[in-house]
Design an enzyme around this catalytic site. Structure first.
Site, PDB file in Angstrom:
ATOM      1  N   CYS A  74      34.062  41.098  37.796  1.00  0.00           N
ATOM      2  CA  CYS A  74      33.934  41.970  38.962  1.00  0.00           C
ATOM      3  C   CYS A  74      34.970  41.543  39.998  1.00  0.00           C
ATOM      4  O   CYS A  74      34.967  40.384  40.426  1.00  0.00           O
ATOM      5  CB  CYS A  74      32.516  41.816  39.527  1.00  0.00           C
ATOM      6  SG  CYS A  74      32.243  42.672  41.082  1.00  0.00           S
ATOM      7  N   CYS A 186      38.935  47.492  39.825  1.00  0.00           N
ATOM      8  CA  CYS A 186      37.475  47.389  39.752  1.00  0.00           C
ATOM      9  C   CYS A 186      37.153  47.522  38.272  1.00  0.00           C
ATOM     10  O   CYS A 186      37.695  48.414  37.598  1.00  0.00           O
ATOM     11  CB  CYS A 186      36.819  48.509  40.548  1.00  0.00           C
ATOM     12  SG  CYS A 186      35.044  48.681  40.202  1.00  0.00           S
TER      13      CYS A 186
HETATM   14  N1  DGL Z   1      32.700  46.182  39.070  1.00  0.00           N
HETATM   15  C1  DGL Z   1      32.899  45.715  40.367  1.00  0.00           C
HETATM   16  C2  DGL Z   1      34.332  45.378  40.669  1.00  0.00           C
HETATM   17  O1  DGL Z   1      35.094  45.066  39.785  1.00  0.00           O
HETATM   18  C3  DGL Z   1      32.227  46.276  41.575  1.00  0.00           C
HETATM   19  C4  DGL Z   1      31.478  47.518  41.634  1.00  0.00           C
HETATM   20  C5  DGL Z   1      30.531  47.515  42.818  1.00  0.00           C
HETATM   21  O2  DGL Z   1      29.422  47.027  42.641  1.00  0.00           O
HETATM   22  O3  DGL Z   1      30.922  47.967  43.914  1.00  0.00           O
HETATM   23  O4  DGL Z   1      34.735  45.372  41.804  1.00  0.00           O
END
Ligand code: DGL
Length: 268
Positions: A74, A186
């Site tokens: 993430c 993301c």
């Molecule tokens: N998958 C996450 C990222 O790479 C974040 C998504 C979220 O919860 O806002 O930033």
């Protein structure tokens, strides 16, 4: 020699895009996937709160289960908490940050689009990556939680609303000189790769960090030959779903990625 245990962590399903790459390069490992849907979306959370929350959750998880390495799959979490997590844990912590450097090497027209969460586009960490690696390019930014939610819905069986996607990307689509290279900053966004590329008539490079993370895990754990029958990969969530239909749809997506179970993790 026992099978190594790797924990993949995200706020939602985005980490699956990283997991798929990690698994390809590191097949003989037992994976757990933990997603903190109780605090989803991470891209809207305060920096310090995020650090506290993730640390508490990962400490609790690793006390209950053996873990040899954690992948923070993430960008929103990694750009905030990597340093704190590395100070807290003695096992390796691998983070995912926007792939600005490879994008800078790829762009022909010098216009890069950074597509991430609102948190990631505003982080000092991200600005430093741009200053360090892409100073001669123009880096445009879109921070969108809506796009994160579209990816979540896709893995719950919904069709991606192309109009909504186009509205999100409109600031770039309406430009005369559109970005020729997008950083998917993301981990949810590689799950929408086809749909995003289609908005640019498939004339755009889409760059993410999945392969680099897979390579890094391999460097840290080495080549694990298969000794035991593995593939008992398990997934965990921190908040119960509002309907059993939602759970069933998500379970089927996790099964497609190789997870045998999708269970509630009582977070403490
Ligand atoms: N998958 C996450 C990222 O790479 C974040 C998504 C979220 O919860 O806002 O930033």
């Amino acid at each position: 020699m026992s099978v190594k245990q790797v924990l993949i962590f995200d706020s939602g399903v985005g980490g699956l895009s990283v997991f798929a790459q990690v698994l390809k390069v590191n097949p003989n490992i037992s994976y757990s996937y933990l997603f903190d849907n109780a605090y989803f979306p991470y891209g809207e959370l305060d920096h310090d709160f995020l650090i506290q929350r993730i640390t508490r959750l990962l400490v609790s998880f690793s006390e209950k289960q053996p873990v040899d390495l954690i992948v923070i799959a993430c960008n929103s979490a990694s750009t905030a908490a990597l340093q704190a997590l590395r100070a807290r844990f003695s096992i390796p912590i691998v983070g995912v940050v926007p792939a600005i450097k490879p994008a800078a090497g790829m762009t022909k027209n010098g216009v890069i689009g950074l597509l991430a969460t609102p948190a990631t586009v505003n982080r000092t960490y991200t600005q430093e990556l741009i200053t360090q690696f892409a100073v001669s390019a123009q880096v445009l930014k879109i921070g969108s939680t809506e796009l994160v939610k579209l990816a979540e819905q896709k893995l719950q069986g919904a069709t991606v609303d192309k109009k909504q996607l186009q509205i999100i990307l409109q600031p770039w689509l309406s430009l005369k000189e559109k970005p020729d290279t997008l950083v998917l900053g993301c981990t949810h966004f590689p799950l929408l790769k086809k749909e995003i590329a289609a908005c640019f008539d498939n004339e755009v490079n889409l760059v993410d960090s999945g392969k680099a993370i897979a390579k890094r895990v391999n460097q840290l754990l080495g080549h694990n030959r298969a000794f035991d029958a593995i593939s008992q990969h398990q997934a965990y969530y921190t908040k119960s779903f509002s309907s059993s239909k939602q759970h069933t749809a998500l379970q089927s997506s996790f099964r497609n990625y190789g997870f045998t179970a999708l269970k509630f993790y009582p977070q403490g």
